[in-house]
Structures are given as structure tokens and as C-alpha cells.
Design a protein around this motif. Structure first.
Motif, PDB file in Angstrom:
ATOM      1  N   ALA A  78      15.394   5.493  -2.729  1.00 55.42           N
ATOM      2  CA  ALA A  78      14.287   5.035  -1.882  1.00 55.42           C
ATOM      3  C   ALA A  78      12.954   5.611  -2.366  1.00 55.42           C
ATOM      4  O   ALA A  78      11.958   4.895  -2.454  1.00 55.42           O
ATOM      5  CB  ALA A  78      14.543   5.406  -0.425  1.00 55.42           C
ATOM      6  N   VAL A  79      12.942   6.913  -2.712  1.00 55.86           N
ATOM      7  CA  VAL A  79      11.684   7.520  -3.167  1.00 55.86           C
ATOM      8  C   VAL A  79      11.236   6.899  -4.486  1.00 55.86           C
ATOM      9  O   VAL A  79      10.077   6.476  -4.623  1.00 55.86           O
ATOM     10  CB  VAL A  79      11.827   9.061  -3.303  1.00 55.86           C
ATOM     11  N   SER A  80      12.147   6.780  -5.449  1.00 57.12           N
ATOM     12  CA  SER A  80      11.749   6.228  -6.752  1.00 57.12           C
ATOM     13  C   SER A  80      11.289   4.776  -6.621  1.00 57.12           C
ATOM     14  O   SER A  80      10.298   4.389  -7.238  1.00 57.12           O
ATOM     15  CB  SER A  80      12.903   6.281  -7.757  1.00 57.12           C
ATOM     16  N   SER A  81      12.016   3.997  -5.832  1.00 57.43           N
ATOM     17  CA  SER A  81      11.615   2.594  -5.682  1.00 57.43           C
ATOM     18  C   SER A  81      10.211   2.505  -5.110  1.00 57.43           C
ATOM     19  O   SER A  81       9.395   1.698  -5.554  1.00 57.43           O
ATOM     20  CB  SER A  81      12.567   1.844  -4.760  1.00 57.43           C
ATOM     21  N   THR A  82       9.933   3.338  -4.109  1.00 55.48           N
ATOM     22  CA  THR A  82       8.617   3.296  -3.472  1.00 55.48           C
ATOM     23  C   THR A  82       7.518   3.650  -4.471  1.00 55.48           C
ATOM     24  O   THR A  82       6.479   2.989  -4.532  1.00 55.48           O
ATOM     25  CB  THR A  82       8.585   4.255  -2.268  1.00 55.48           C
ATOM     26  N   VAL A  83       7.756   4.696  -5.278  1.00 51.30           N
ATOM     27  CA  VAL A  83       6.749   5.111  -6.269  1.00 51.30           C
ATOM     28  C   VAL A  83       6.507   3.983  -7.267  1.00 51.30           C
ATOM     29  O   VAL A  83       5.358   3.635  -7.568  1.00 51.30           O
ATOM     30  CB  VAL A  83       7.205   6.401  -6.987  1.00 51.30           C
ATOM     31  N   VAL A  85       7.014   0.772  -6.882  1.00 54.07           N
ATOM     32  CA  VAL A  85       6.315  -0.340  -6.228  1.00 54.07           C
ATOM     33  C   VAL A  85       4.821  -0.057  -6.133  1.00 54.07           C
ATOM     34  O   VAL A  85       3.989  -0.904  -6.461  1.00 54.07           O
ATOM     35  CB  VAL A  85       6.900  -0.619  -4.825  1.00 54.07           C
ATOM     36  N   LEU A  86       4.456   1.164  -5.739  1.00 56.65           N
ATOM     37  CA  LEU A  86       3.028   1.490  -5.620  1.00 56.65           C
ATOM     38  C   LEU A  86       2.347   1.405  -6.979  1.00 56.65           C
ATOM     39  O   LEU A  86       1.265   0.824  -7.113  1.00 56.65           O
ATOM     40  CB  LEU A  86       2.839   2.887  -5.029  1.00 56.65           C
ATOM     41  N   LEU A  87       2.984   1.976  -8.010  1.00 51.69           N
ATOM     42  CA  LEU A  87       2.371   1.974  -9.341  1.00 51.69           C
ATOM     43  C   LEU A  87       2.172   0.554  -9.857  1.00 51.69           C
ATOM     44  O   LEU A  87       1.187   0.251 -10.524  1.00 51.69           O
ATOM     45  CB  LEU A  87       3.247   2.760 -10.334  1.00 51.69           C
ATOM     46  N   ALA A  88       3.110  -0.318  -9.552  1.00 53.08           N
ATOM     47  CA  ALA A  88       3.000  -1.692 -10.061  1.00 53.08           C
ATOM     48  C   ALA A  88       2.098  -2.550  -9.186  1.00 53.08           C
ATOM     49  O   ALA A  88       1.342  -3.376  -9.688  1.00 53.08           O
ATOM     50  CB  ALA A  88       4.394  -2.317 -10.157  1.00 53.08           C
ATOM     51  N   ALA A  89       2.158  -2.337  -7.869  1.00 53.49           N
ATOM     52  CA  ALA A  89       1.481  -3.271  -6.962  1.00 53.49           C
ATOM     53  C   ALA A  89      -0.001  -2.969  -6.770  1.00 53.49           C
ATOM     54  O   ALA A  89      -0.798  -3.896  -6.634  1.00 53.49           O
ATOM     55  CB  ALA A  89       2.187  -3.281  -5.605  1.00 53.49           C
ATOM     56  N   VAL A  90      -0.380  -1.691  -6.755  1.00 50.09           N
ATOM     57  CA  VAL A  90      -1.778  -1.369  -6.462  1.00 50.09           C
ATOM     58  C   VAL A  90      -2.733  -2.010  -7.474  1.00 50.09           C
ATOM     59  O   VAL A  90      -3.660  -2.728  -7.079  1.00 50.09           O
ATOM     60  CB  VAL A  90      -1.994   0.161  -6.343  1.00 50.09           C
ATOM     61  N   THR A 199       2.682  -0.212   3.212  1.00 50.86           N
ATOM     62  CA  THR A 199       3.488  -0.504   2.034  1.00 50.86           C
ATOM     63  C   THR A 199       4.564   0.555   1.809  1.00 50.86           C
ATOM     64  O   THR A 199       5.718   0.240   1.524  1.00 50.86           O
ATOM     65  CB  THR A 199       2.586  -0.591   0.793  1.00 50.86           C
ATOM     66  N   VAL A 200       4.179   1.827   1.944  1.00 55.22           N
ATOM     67  CA  VAL A 200       5.137   2.912   1.719  1.00 55.22           C
ATOM     68  C   VAL A 200       6.277   2.832   2.729  1.00 55.22           C
ATOM     69  O   VAL A 200       7.459   2.850   2.361  1.00 55.22           O
ATOM     70  CB  VAL A 200       4.437   4.294   1.795  1.00 55.22           C
TER      71      VAL A 200
END
Lengths: 276, 326
Positions: A78-83, A85-90, A199-200
Motif C-alpha cells: 500500500a505504501v509503495s503503490s501510493t508513492v 501513484v503520487l510520483l507519476a500523477a502529480v 489522493t493519498v
């Protein structure tokens, strides 16, 4: 008028209480089922309170190494997926919100369309792909999959927040000599904090609860996430409903903690305005 | 510090509203923000790679499978042309399944948005116990759907279920109700649970949207003598459009694709009586008499096309370009 004003918070609290009870009660049933012997769960007629209180279920689950392994996987995934997603989506959301470019609409639509494939129908192809890449039974396979399946939400909601910030704010930062990336980091991100927090929470929960993909890609019992692992408490051969429900309740705790930690940023904008 | 930031975030929102600005003015504002397709690539590359690797590749595999002929054990025997699609369209239960899907999606999404709107509005009020309520609302979202579905099969059970026990004890019903077995109760029960688990996400997206609306704007309108309803109708709702767009489109997709709830709550019932197209496509491969991987894949493709059409129509109705480009 004044009486109405004085009464107001109380009836609001009362409605709030009713809503709380509605949302909590199924999980209160779950708690009671975790505290009764497994056979009592399916007793007929059912009893509201356990006929016999069994207090050690949570201890049993928490000292089960298998459970701790599943918990670890869930946290890592869950933590890695969230990181990711943020790096790609922002950057993508920022760019699509700020610039018209050929293919902009197409990009947003394609991202949305990727959400339309139910993981259930893609899982066979995913298994084959990760098998070819010898990535079956790796954390990376489910992390990457979770990240990809949650990008749409992140990009859509973030681009909504970014486009609601007036250009003037950014231009001011520009004039002060900030480059594109620094403007994004120092000016835009703090302004879209509610969007980031949404998002997080969203991505973390989606990855935390993902089931079908993990079920297929993780066959190694020690590396399963909680959603998949805890099902082995209730199978055709053994029916430990008490342990299943205790484990499920424990699995809710990390999410509620994360939520409690960052919730104030979600509602920050509101309280700032309402305090007079 | 935070207050300052929040205030400016609030002041930002009017630009998202189609209220005051003329279209021409809006277009001119954006001209400074043109970029070529090539310069977009560094900003978009990560999502593109992730999506290509994780969605496009298996999607192609799905389309291939839908055009293939499989043995009963799942071995590919060669091409089948469009036979699988023809079989699907000739399947007796397709009509029923599509009807179930329509009822399930429309009712769950509509109820979720309506109740979610009220809930978000209520969550934004200030009262004692607000924090506790907010934590409570997150729980159905934080709990695994698979487990929640199993929990509800126990709660709603005819014989062992606590809900029936409650209804009978309080003399609300004389007889227990077979929520998950009686044909007229199965869909309403599924819908109830579906709305329950969709509400947290929806309410929070809408709450985030509400929070972006500047209070000054609402107060100004109120000072001008607008009634509460008018403020809501002409200021709050239009400013809420971006959040509504995200909440409703994603709910459409999630509810349509919702597998664990429909499958688990409906597990006891024979045939496809209460199945939606997602559980139908799964059962075609693994549970029903057909056991056809090809038909299941074909139904998977049809599902994507169906939801695509629905979302496109919806986006058209709400004129999403205005929302995303405002």
C-alpha cells in the motif's frame, strides 16, 4: 431565534450520532463475532451478545506469524503503490491542468478508460505477463499493478485541483524566479494539499484492499497481503470465523490511523473560513 | 501559515466556476498555456508506461482470448472468429443479466451521490462529535470488500442473521425475511450494501470539493439576501461540479465492476437470476455449465465497451470539457 441557535449544535450532534451508529454497527457485529467462539457465529437462533465471551482472539491473531507476514506485505504494497501513484500523477495532472497540448483530451480519456477494465477480466493476461517477466510472487508485481489501476483517480482529481488555482499565483512565483518544477513543488503542491490528501487516502485504501490481483499473482503464503491471507481462517475444512473477523478489524486500524493523521488537511480549508 | 494557504486555496475556486466569466475570456486566458505534444512527454511518461504495461498488454490478451477457441479444460485450440460473441448474444440469460446490471448501477450510483451529497454537507458542519463521526464513516471503506461482503451474508442470513433477529424482536416484522434468497429481496439487499460501501469514498470526494469553495462567496450571497436553497443551487452546486464529476464517473465504473459484493451476496442463488455482467462473465468461465474461457473473455470485452458507452454518454450530458477546462 437565540434558543434555536443554542439548540443547534445539540441536534447536529444527535444526527451525527445516528450516522455514526449506522456506519459502525455492521462492524460492531463483526467485533462481537470476533469475541464469540466460532461455532456461536452460525448459531440458530442468533444471539446479540456472545453466549460465551472469548477475549483471546485478538491475541491469537496478533501472535500468528502468518498474520504478521500478511500485514507486512499489505503495508509494503500500500505504501509503495501510493508513492508511485503520487510520483507519476502529480506531474501529469499539473501539466494537463496548465497546458493545452495536442492529445490532452485523449490522454485524460485514455487514463479514464484504463479504469473501466475490471481487474477480474484482466487478471489472466496479467498473470501471463508477469510470468513471462518472472515476476510472479514478487511484491513489485502487485505494487506496479495497484499503482497503474489507481492512476486515473489521482490524475483526474489532482488536475481538477490544479486547474482551480488561478494562474496569477503561479505567474507571481515565476516572476520571483522560480522554475517550473520549483513552482510546482513550493507553490502549487501546498495549495492543493486537500487534493493530495484525498489522493493519498484513496490510493492507500484501494491498494490495501485489493484482492483479485493479489490472489492471482501471490501464491507464496508468506508474501500474501492481508485481504488474501486472512481468508484461510475460513475454508471448507476449518471455520475460524472469530479469527477471520478479528484479523479483519485489525486490518482496518492502519487505515483509520493514516486517516486520522492527515484528515485535518482535508478539512483545513473549511475550518479556516468558519472561525470568525 | 496554514490559514493563509487555505484562504488562498479558497480564493482560487471561482476560476473553476462557469459563473461569471464569458467563454471568450476564458479561452484567451489559456492561450499563454499552449504546449507542443513533444514537450508534454516528460510530464506524462510515467503514467503512460504504467498504463501500457499493466492495462494495455493484458487488455490485448483479453481481446485475443475472446477470439479464441478453448477446450473445456482451458487449453487454446485455435481461432474461433466471432463465435464466442455470437454465443453470448444467443445466451438465454444475457437479457436478464443486462437488466440486472442496469438496475444495480443506476440505483446504487444515484442513491450514493444523493446521500453522499447530504453526508458531505453535514460533515462540513461544526458540532461536537464531528471527528468521531468522520472516523466512523471511513470504516466501511477501510474494511476489505471481500470480508464486508461475507459479514453481510451473515448479518442478512435468514436463519442465523442478526438483522432478522432484531426485526423480529422489535416486532417490525412478524416473520424473518430471506434477504439473500427471496427473489424480490435479493436485489434491494445487494443495493443497500452497495450504497453503504460506496458512500465513504463519495462523501469524502464531495467534502473535498465543498472545502474548495470560498466562504466569502457564500457569505456575500447570503448578505445579498439569497435564501439558503438559492445559495446552494446557484453557488455551491456549480462550484461542486469538478468533485461531482470525479465522484459520479468513478462510482459508475466501480459499481459496474463491483465483483465481491454481487458474487458473495448472491452466492446461494441458482443460475444467473441476480448476476450483473461482471459476475456473469466470471461464472461463464468457472462456474456455469458453459465453462467457456472464450465466452467469458468476450463478455469481458463487452463489459468494457458497455461501461465506455455509459461513461461517454454521461460525460456528454454533464459537458465535462467545461468542467476540466474551466
Amino acid at each position: 431565534m437565540t434558543l434555536q441557535k443554542r439548540l443547534r449544535p445539540y441536534y447536529l450532534s444527535l444526527i451525527g450520532l445516528v450516522i455514526t451508529v449506522v456506519f459502525v454497527s455492521p462492524y460492531a457485529v463483526m467485533l462481537l463475532d470476533a469475541l464469540r467462539p466460532s461455532g456461536d457465529v452460525l448459531a440458530s437462533p442468533p444471539s446479540f451478545l456472545p453466549r460465551e465471551w472469548q477475549w483471546n482472539t485478538f491475541g491469537t491473531v496478533l501472535s500468528d506469524t502468518r498474520f504478521l507476514n500478511w500485514l507486512k506485505t499489505s503495508v509494503v504494497v500500500a505504501v509503495s503503490s501510493t508513492v508511485i501513484v503520487l510520483l507519476a500523477a502529480v506531474p501529469a495532472a499539473y501539466f494537463t491542468a496548465r497546458f493545452r497540448f495536442p492529445g490532452r483530451t485523449a490522454f485524460l480519456l485514455v487514463v479514464l478508460i484504463t479504469q473501466m477494465f475490471s481487474p477480474t477480466s484482466l487478471v489472466v493476461g496479467l498473470y501471463r505477463e508477469f510470468f513471462d517477466l518472472t515476476m510472479v510472487n514478487t511484491y513489485a508485481s502487485i505494487i506496479i499493478t495497484n499503482a497503474a489501476f489507481n492512476l486515473a483517480f489521482a490524475i483526474w482529481i489532482l488536475q481538477g485541483f490544479f486547474s482551480s488555482i488561478p494562474k496569477d499565483v503561479e505567474e507571481a512565483a515565476h516572476l520571483d524566479g522560480c522554475g517550473r518544477v520549483r513552482t510546482l513543488w513550493h507553490v502549487m503542491l501546498p495549495l492543493t494539499l486537500p487534493g493530495l490528501v484525498t489522493t493519498v487516502i484513496f490510493t492507500f485504501i484501494a491498494a490495501w484492499n485489493e484482492y483479485v490481483v493479489a490472489l492471482t499473482l501471490m501464491q507464496d503464503d508468506a508474501k500474501k497481503p492481508l485481504t488474501v491471507g486472512i481468508n484461510s481462517y475460513v475454508t471448507g475444512y476449518q471455520q475460524h470465523w472469530d479469527e477471520l473477523f478479528a484479523a479483519s478489524l485489525i486490518a482496518v486500524v492502519p487505515v483509520v490511523i493514516l486517516f486520522a493523521m492527515i484528515e485535518k488537511h482535508l478539512v483545513g480549508g473549511l475550518t479556516a473560513g468558519s472561525v470568525k | 501559515m496554514t490559514d493563509q494557504l487555505d484562504a488562498s486555496a479558497g480564493a482560487a475556486a471561482p476560476s473553476a466556476a462557469p459563473v461569471a466569466r464569458s467563454p471568450r475570456f476564458r479561452r484567451r486566458r489559456h492561450e499563454s498555456g499552449y504546449a507542443s505534444g513533444l514537450s508534454a512527454i516528460p510530464w506524462l511518461i510515467a503514467p503512460i508506461v504504467l498504463i501500457a504495461g499493466v492495462v494495455v498488454y493484458p487488455a490485448i490478451a483479453l481481446v485475443q482470448a475472446s477470439l479464441s477457441d478453448y477446450s473445456i479444460t482451458g487449453l487454446r485450440r485455435g481461432s474461433a472468429g466471432f463465435d464466442n460473441y455470437i454465443d453470448i448474444f444467443q445466451h438465454d440469460d444475457l437479457g436478464l443479466v443486462l437488466w440486472n446490471t442496469l438496475v444495480w448501477v443506476v440505483v446504487v450510483v444515484a442513491l450514493t451521490i444523493l446521500i453522499g451529497l447530504g453526508l458531505a454537507q453535514f460533515m462540513s458542519k461544526d458540532f461536537r462529535g464531528r471527528t468521531v463521526m468522520r472516523w466512523a464513516i471511513i470504516i466501511p471503506w477501510a474494511a476489505s470488500l471481500v470480508i464486508t461482503a461475507r459479514l453481510f451474508t451473515l448479518i442478512l442470513d435468514y436463519e442465523h442473521g442478526i438483522l432478522n433477529q432484531l426485526l423480529v424482536t422489535l416486532h417490525i416484522t412478524g416473520e424473518p425475511i430471506d434477504f439473500l434468497g427471496n427473489d424480490s429481496w435479493v436485489m434491494p439487499s445487494m443495493i443497500g450494501v452497495g450504497v453503504f460501501v460506496s458512500l465513504p469514498f463519495t462523501a469524502y470526494v464531495l467534502l473535498a470539493g465543498l472545502n474548495a469553495i470560498p466562504h466569502d462567496l457564500l457569505e456575500a450571497a447570503r448578505m445579498d439576501g439569497a435564501s439558503a436553497w438559492k445559495v446552494y443551487r446557484y453557488i455551491t452546486l456549480p462550484l461542486l461540479r469538478p468533485a461531482m464529476l470525479v465522484a459520479s464517473v468513478l462510482n459508475l465504473i466501480y459499481v459496474f465492476n463491483s465483483f465481491p459484493l454481487v458474487y458473495t451476496l448472491n452466492d446461494r442463488n441458482p443460475g444467473f437470476t441476480h448476476d450483473t455482467s461482471i459476475t456473469y462473465s466470471y461464472k461463464l468461465a468457472f462456474k456455469a455449465a458453459e465453462r467457456s474461457v472464450g465466452m467469458s473473455a468476450a463478455m469481458g470485452v463487452i463489459n468494457v465497451l458497455l461501461i465506455l458507452v455509459v461513461v461517454m454518454i454521461y460525460l456528454r450530458i454533464i459537458r465535462w470539457r467545461e468542467v476540466t477546462q474551466a
